[in-house]
Write a protein that holds these residues in place. Structure first.
Motif, PDB file in Angstrom:
ATOM      1  N   GLN A 123       1.150  -1.350   0.577  1.00  0.00           N
ATOM      2  CA  GLN A 123       0.342   0.043  -0.040  1.00  0.00           C
ATOM      3  C   GLN A 123       1.290   1.296   0.455  1.00  0.00           C
ATOM      4  N   ALA A 124       0.877   1.393  -1.203  1.00  0.00           N
ATOM      5  CA  ALA A 124       1.789   2.863  -1.181  1.00  0.00           C
ATOM      6  C   ALA A 124       1.398   3.764  -1.089  1.00  0.00           C
ATOM      7  N   THR A 125       2.584   4.834  -0.139  1.00  0.00           N
ATOM      8  CA  THR A 125       1.502   6.703  -0.283  1.00  0.00           C
ATOM      9  C   THR A 125       3.204   6.968   0.138  1.00  0.00           C
ATOM     10  N   GLY A 126       2.304   8.641   0.261  1.00  0.00           N
ATOM     11  CA  GLY A 126       3.765   9.710   0.443  1.00  0.00           C
ATOM     12  C   GLY A 126       4.295  10.032  -0.653  1.00  0.00           C
ATOM     13  N   ARG A 127       5.703  10.239   0.065  1.00  0.00           N
ATOM     14  CA  ARG A 127       6.641  10.763  -1.580  1.00  0.00           C
ATOM     15  C   ARG A 127       7.413  10.058  -2.643  1.00  0.00           C
ATOM     16  N   LEU A 128       7.830   9.493  -3.678  1.00  0.00           N
ATOM     17  CA  LEU A 128       7.965   9.171  -4.538  1.00  0.00           C
ATOM     18  C   LEU A 128       9.862   9.276  -5.226  1.00  0.00           C
ATOM     19  N   TYR A 129      10.144   8.001  -4.655  1.00  0.00           N
ATOM     20  CA  TYR A 129      11.855   8.536  -5.273  1.00  0.00           C
ATOM     21  C   TYR A 129      12.588   7.577  -6.262  1.00  0.00           C
ATOM     22  N   THR A 130      12.820   8.118  -7.416  1.00  0.00           N
ATOM     23  CA  THR A 130      14.079   6.964  -8.056  1.00  0.00           C
ATOM     24  C   THR A 130      15.372   6.453  -7.937  1.00  0.00           C
ATOM     25  N   GLY A 131      15.687   5.558  -8.548  1.00  0.00           N
ATOM     26  CA  GLY A 131      16.704   5.361  -8.312  1.00  0.00           C
ATOM     27  C   GLY A 131      17.402   4.062  -8.646  1.00  0.00           C
ATOM     28  N   PRO A 132      18.605   3.615  -7.920  1.00  0.00           N
ATOM     29  CA  PRO A 132      19.290   2.371  -8.989  1.00  0.00           C
ATOM     30  C   PRO A 132      18.642   1.466  -9.276  1.00  0.00           C
ATOM     31  N   LEU A 133      17.479   0.760  -8.118  1.00  0.00           N
ATOM     32  CA  LEU A 133      16.930  -0.213  -7.164  1.00  0.00           C
ATOM     33  C   LEU A 133      15.318   0.352  -7.076  1.00  0.00           C
ATOM     34  N   GLY A 134      13.962   0.451  -8.036  1.00  0.00           N
ATOM     35  CA  GLY A 134      12.836   0.487  -7.155  1.00  0.00           C
ATOM     36  C   GLY A 134      11.903  -0.401  -7.537  1.00  0.00           C
ATOM     37  N   CYS A 135      11.221  -1.175  -6.750  1.00  0.00           N
ATOM     38  CA  CYS A 135      10.799  -2.215  -6.511  1.00  0.00           C
ATOM     39  C   CYS A 135       9.333  -2.405  -6.538  1.00  0.00           C
ATOM     40  N   TYR A 136       8.876  -0.885  -6.792  1.00  0.00           N
ATOM     41  CA  TYR A 136       7.072  -0.856  -6.052  1.00  0.00           C
ATOM     42  C   TYR A 136       7.201   0.111  -7.397  1.00  0.00           C
ATOM     43  N   PRO A 137       7.262  -0.418  -8.745  1.00  0.00           N
ATOM     44  CA  PRO A 137       6.966   1.086  -9.429  1.00  0.00           C
ATOM     45  C   PRO A 137       5.110   1.845  -9.510  1.00  0.00           C
ATOM     46  N   VAL A 138       4.529   2.921  -9.512  1.00  0.00           N
ATOM     47  CA  VAL A 138       3.485   3.718  -9.444  1.00  0.00           C
ATOM     48  C   VAL A 138       3.262   3.532 -10.630  1.00  0.00           C
ATOM     49  N   PRO A 139       2.065   2.879 -10.748  1.00  0.00           N
ATOM     50  CA  PRO A 139       1.558   3.666 -12.250  1.00  0.00           C
ATOM     51  C   PRO A 139       1.123   4.606 -13.003  1.00  0.00           C
ATOM     52  N   GLY A 140       1.786   4.827 -13.700  1.00  0.00           N
ATOM     53  CA  GLY A 140       1.254   7.219 -14.393  1.00  0.00           C
ATOM     54  C   GLY A 140       2.018   7.768 -13.516  1.00  0.00           C
TER      55      GLY A 140
END
Length: 388
Positions: A170-187
């Motif tokens: 259940q994703a919420t809050g800020r989003l980040y980009t980096g070397p490895l992200g495990c839970y992409p948020v559509p859009g």
């Protein structure tokens, strides 16, 4: 002949404070105050350590993180909460590379130099809602991403063990980009959880907070990220961590230019109003007591109070009591006569029937108009009886 004047009694002397304290009443309140203070001190000493800070490991409130800290402690992870930057660095160095640092600095109290010192001593770090300075020190390859803060369920898209433990989050809050992200948020191009070589970035305190720990995948994410090492250094900087070279902000610089003159004018007007109101009544004039108040003034004052409070029942009770007293006196029934005796005497005299008198003397007042009409009927009854 004029009545002899009674000599005025001498005013009572004030009781010294020492004698007042010796009285039983004063001693009781002193002992009660001492007991309350002692109870408060014992409660503070014996109560377990707690905190009201958000995400504190000893805060049982919904915004705290005591639930995660206790589960980690049950699994053998020693949770240490340092109270300063030097204590945190010392704890990390004493762990000899077998500790995880959790850094939660939402106000950005640590400067770049302090963050670099902390990053050099921490082999593995978990950052909660970090800013640009914390990302530059601990996770140089991670940057904030644009995206919504709305809560949504996202799927894991990596081969890490975390994906097996929490396939949904259940994703919420800020989003980040980096070397490895495990839970992409559509859009969006960001992830709520991002991993770098030595740091894990969490985009929200909801993944660790007590009220949200039961969210989809939150508990698995918290235990997996914080339970990798036998020791967890849970560090939340205080305001005392501000760097010495950082100038203290002047709050008066944030005020508009007109604030000073308006405040000075308001203060001057307030002082003048106090001086005016304080002198308009003149000095106090002493007056001997008791003061004789005419009965008419008492009656008028009580009537005004009844009218202001719309006390219809109280007014009706007073009128009824007065009428019954005068009727009992007229029929020579004495002061202890009851209502039924007075009604029986009036009925025997042929004034009215018993049911009519009972209905008149036991009214149910519903409005002011009803009260006025009933008072007139009661006065007419007394005229018929002939009572004074």
């Amino acid at each position: 002949m004029s009545a002899p004047q009674t000599p005025a009694t001498a005013p009572a002397k004030p009781v010294p404070a020492r004698q007042r304290l010796r009285r039983p009443g004063g001693l009781f309140w002193i002992l009660l105050l001492v007991a309350m203070l002692a109870s408060g001190l014992l409660t503070m000493i014996l109560s377990p350590a707690s905190s009201e800070r958000s995400l504190s490991p000893v805060n049982p409130a919904p915004r705290g993180a005591q639930a995660v800290a206790r589960v980690l402690a049950d699994k053998g992870v020693a949770v240490v909460q340092p109270d300063s930057l030097n204590t945190a660095i010392a704890a990390l160095e004493a762990a000899d590379g077998r500790a995880t640092l959790l850094l939660h600095d939402p106000d950005g109290l640590l400067g770049p130099e302090q963050l670099n010192q902390l990053a050099a001593a921490a082999p593995r770090t978990v950052l909660v809602e970090p800013g640009a300075a914390a990302l530059a020190a601990f996770a140089p390859g991670v940057t904030p991403a644009d995206g919504t803060r709305d809560s949504r369920i996202v799927s894991a898209s990596c081969a890490m063990p975390l994906a097996e433990a929490a396939p949904l989050l259940q994703a919420t809050g800020r989003l980040y980009t980096g070397p490895l992200g495990c839970y992409p948020v559509p859009g969006t191009s960001g992830h709520p959880v991002v991993f770098s070589a030595t740091a894990t970035v969490l985009g929200s305190t909801s993944y660790l907070a007590n009220r949200d720990i039961r969210g989809q995948g939150h508990s698995a994410l918290a235990l997996w990220t914080l339970g990798q090492e036998p020791q967890l250094i849970w560090y939340q900087p205080e305001f005392a961590e501000l760097t010495a070279d950082m100038p203290a902000p002047n709050p008066f610089l944030l005020l508009p230019g007109w604030f000073g003159p308006v405040m000075a004018w308001t203060l001057l007007m307030g002082l003048l109003a106090m001086f005016w109101r304080g002198r308009r009544l003149g000095p106090l004039v002493p007056e001997r007591l008791p003061v004789v108040v005419p009965a008419a003034e008492l009656i008028d004052g009580r009537a005004r109070l009844y009218a202001h409070g719309r006390a219809l029942d109280a007014v009706a009770a007073n009128l009824r009591s007065g009428a019954l007293t005068r009727m009992a006196h007229h029929y020579r029934l004495g002061t202890g006569a009851g209502v039924h005796q007075i009604i029986a005497a009036a009925e025997h005299a042929g004034v009215r029937t018993g049911p009519e008198l009972d209905l008149l003397l036991n009214p149910a007042i519903t409005s002011e108009q009803h009260l006025v009409a009933w008072a007139n009927d009661l006065a007419q009854l007394e005229k018929e009886i002939g009572s004074p």
